[in-house]
Design a protein around this motif. Structure first.
Motif, short mmCIF file in Angstrom:
data_model
loop_
_atom_site.label_atom_id
_atom_site.label_comp_id
_atom_site.label_asym_id
_atom_site.label_seq_id
_atom_site.Cartn_x
_atom_site.Cartn_y
_atom_site.Cartn_z
N UNK A 58 0.82 -1.21 0.00
CA UNK A 58 0.00 0.00 0.00
C UNK A 58 0.85 1.26 0.00
N UNK A 59 1.89 1.24 0.79
CA UNK A 59 2.68 2.47 0.96
C UNK A 59 3.81 2.62 -0.04
N UNK A 60 4.13 1.56 -0.72
CA UNK A 60 5.30 1.68 -1.57
C UNK A 60 5.22 1.02 -2.93
N UNK A 61 4.73 -0.18 -2.98
CA UNK A 61 4.84 -0.94 -4.22
C UNK A 61 3.71 -0.74 -5.20
N UNK A 62 2.56 -0.42 -4.71
CA UNK A 62 1.42 -0.36 -5.62
C UNK A 62 1.66 0.66 -6.72
N UNK A 63 1.23 0.32 -7.90
CA UNK A 63 1.65 1.10 -9.07
C UNK A 63 1.03 2.49 -9.19
N UNK A 64 0.00 2.74 -8.48
CA UNK A 64 -0.68 4.02 -8.70
C UNK A 64 -0.18 5.12 -7.79
N UNK A 65 0.87 4.86 -7.06
CA UNK A 65 1.35 5.88 -6.14
C UNK A 65 2.00 7.04 -6.88
N UNK A 66 1.63 8.20 -6.42
CA UNK A 66 2.29 9.40 -6.92
C UNK A 66 3.42 9.71 -5.95
N UNK A 67 4.59 9.83 -6.44
CA UNK A 67 5.70 10.09 -5.55
C UNK A 67 6.23 11.50 -5.77
N UNK A 68 7.12 11.88 -4.93
CA UNK A 68 7.68 13.21 -5.06
C UNK A 68 7.02 14.20 -4.11
N UNK A 99 -1.64 9.38 -3.05
CA UNK A 99 -0.95 9.63 -1.79
C UNK A 99 -1.45 8.65 -0.74
N UNK A 100 -0.57 8.28 0.15
CA UNK A 100 -0.96 7.35 1.20
C UNK A 100 -1.16 8.10 2.50
N UNK A 101 -1.90 7.47 3.38
CA UNK A 101 -2.13 8.09 4.68
C UNK A 101 -0.81 8.30 5.42
N UNK A 102 0.06 7.31 5.28
CA UNK A 102 1.35 7.40 5.94
C UNK A 102 2.15 8.59 5.43
N UNK A 103 2.12 8.75 4.15
CA UNK A 103 2.85 9.84 3.51
C UNK A 103 2.32 11.19 3.99
N UNK A 104 1.02 11.30 4.01
CA UNK A 104 0.40 12.55 4.42
C UNK A 104 0.66 12.82 5.90
N UNK A 105 0.56 11.77 6.66
CA UNK A 105 0.82 11.90 8.10
C UNK A 105 2.24 12.40 8.33
#
Length: 355
Positions: A58-68, A99-105
């Motif tokens: 969920x936080x890293x591998x899934x392909x739909x993550x927007x990073x940066x 964006x993930x909850x972890x990232x936002x947190x």
DNA sequence: AAAATCATCAACCGCCAGATG
DNA sequence: CCATCTGGCGGTTGATGATTT
């Protein structure tokens, strides 16, 4: 108590994920999808607990993550949503595609909190920092006054968030199709920086294309990938808070990060993945069409949003043209089942040499 | 140049709620 | 009902890199 049975099993690895582990998990999920997380480690050949696998995916591998970096628009939206939702990171994350909850947190705790403090705003209450006594008095006052009110869209929308009500109350904002006119644009522009929901409007409607994350999204993901089945496909580009494109994403020296980025870059070529299991309704939201009813039944903000979105009837043509269609299953037949080891030892490794 | 401090973020922990037997 | 399993969430920690002293 509180500890998952899977975690009690011995000899389970903890800590950072290795590239090999990422590869195993990614290949397993793309091949078989997500069913029961507790069975994933065993079947994928991982010495991890299912929970850890889920988190990694969920936080890293899934392909739909927007990073940066977070865009300014995203930042405003997070602040606005936090004022309404508090520390409900998962709900906030649901409003920010990719964006993930972890990232936002993390972003909140490391950056936004301090930013607000600098501006003399209490990040917990989103009100000017005042003495404790003043706060008590004010809280008492607030309990008597203005609860959030939702009016039917046809009557205009009054959003009251404690002491900063935002009235959206004419056809410029809502004309049945929710057209955004220049008038409304002006109002948005002159909004209070911390006005809850106004940022949300902007974000949802993407009115400011210069900094609109959705536009960046287009540029960064769609623009660099000829095919895309779902949302944020990985890209070497990322944007800073001002929309400047950079390659900062690859500045990460963590080898797992590198391989995962590479991995996702590879996967983007034929991404048929539209829904990652476990993401609930987020996929729908990512596609620009909210399906809030799934998880959020009574939350005022979400109810509000449902009203707005439903009223629009989505105006979906442009999105559909962009193929941001919601699908209910993962088409793994179109998903690459590559070996990361091969990628690393092959030509793709050159990517790292450019860093 | 080295040590100290700060900032970031991936990952873990503990709790909760829903599903299942 | 009750116990157990599982997924999900928010809080927290610790490793790491960056910056400052």
């Amino acid at each position: 108590m509180g500890r998952h049975s899977c975690c009690l099993k011995q000899k389970l690895r903890k800590g950072l994920w290795s590239p090999e582990e990422d590869e195993k998990l990614f290949n397993y999920i793309t091949r078989f999808g997500v069913g029961c997380w507790s069975s994933v480690p065993k079947q994928a050949g991982l010495q991890r607990c299912g929970k850890s696998c889920r988190l990694r995916w969920i936080n890293y591998l899934r392909p739909d993550l927007k990073r940066g970096m977070f865009s300014q628009q995203e930042e405003d939206l997070i602040i606005s949503l936090h004022e309404v939702l508090g520390n409900r990171w998962a709900q906030i994350a649901a409003q920010l595609p990719g964006r993930t909850d972890n990232e936002i947190k993390n972003f909140w705790n490391s950056c936004l909190k301090k930013k607000l403090m600098k501006q003399g705003i209490d990040p917990a209450t989103h009100k000017p920092l005042v003495s404790a006594e003043d706060n008590i008095i004010k809280e008492e006052k607030d309990t008597i006054e203005t609860p959030s009110v939702l009016l039917p869209a046809s009557q205009g929308i009054l959003v009251s968030s404690q002491d900063s009500p935002l009235l959206v109350n004419n056809s410029n904002y809502y004309d049945g199709l929710f057209n955004v006119t220049e008038t409304s644009r002006e109002v948005f522009v002159s909004k209070n920086a911390l006005d809850p929901l106004s940022s949300y409007f902007e974000f949802q409607m993407g009115y400011d294309s210069s900094v609109n994350p959705m536009r960046q999204f287009d540029q960064n993901q769609v623009g660099t990938n000829s095919s895309y089945g779902f949302s944020s496909l990985p890209c070497l580009n990322s944007s800073d808070h001002h929309g400047n494109v950079s390659v900062a994403e690859f500045s990460d020296n963590n080898s797992a990060s590198k391989i995962s980025s590479l991995l996702k870059e590879s996967s983007s070529n034929s991404s048929g993945m539209s829904v990652y299991p476990g993401a609930g309704c987020q996929m729908m939201e990512n596609a620009g069409f909210s399906s809030w009813e799934c998880d959020n039944k009574i939350d005022p903000l979400l109810q509000f949003q449902v009203n707005v979105v439903k009223s629009q009837e989505f105006k979906t043509s442009s999105w559909q043209e962009g193929q941001f269609l919601t699908q209910n299953s993962i088409d793994f037949t179109t998903y690459p089942l590559m070996s990361l080891s091969e990628d690393l030892t092959g030509a793709n490794f050159n990517v790292f040499q450019h860093m």
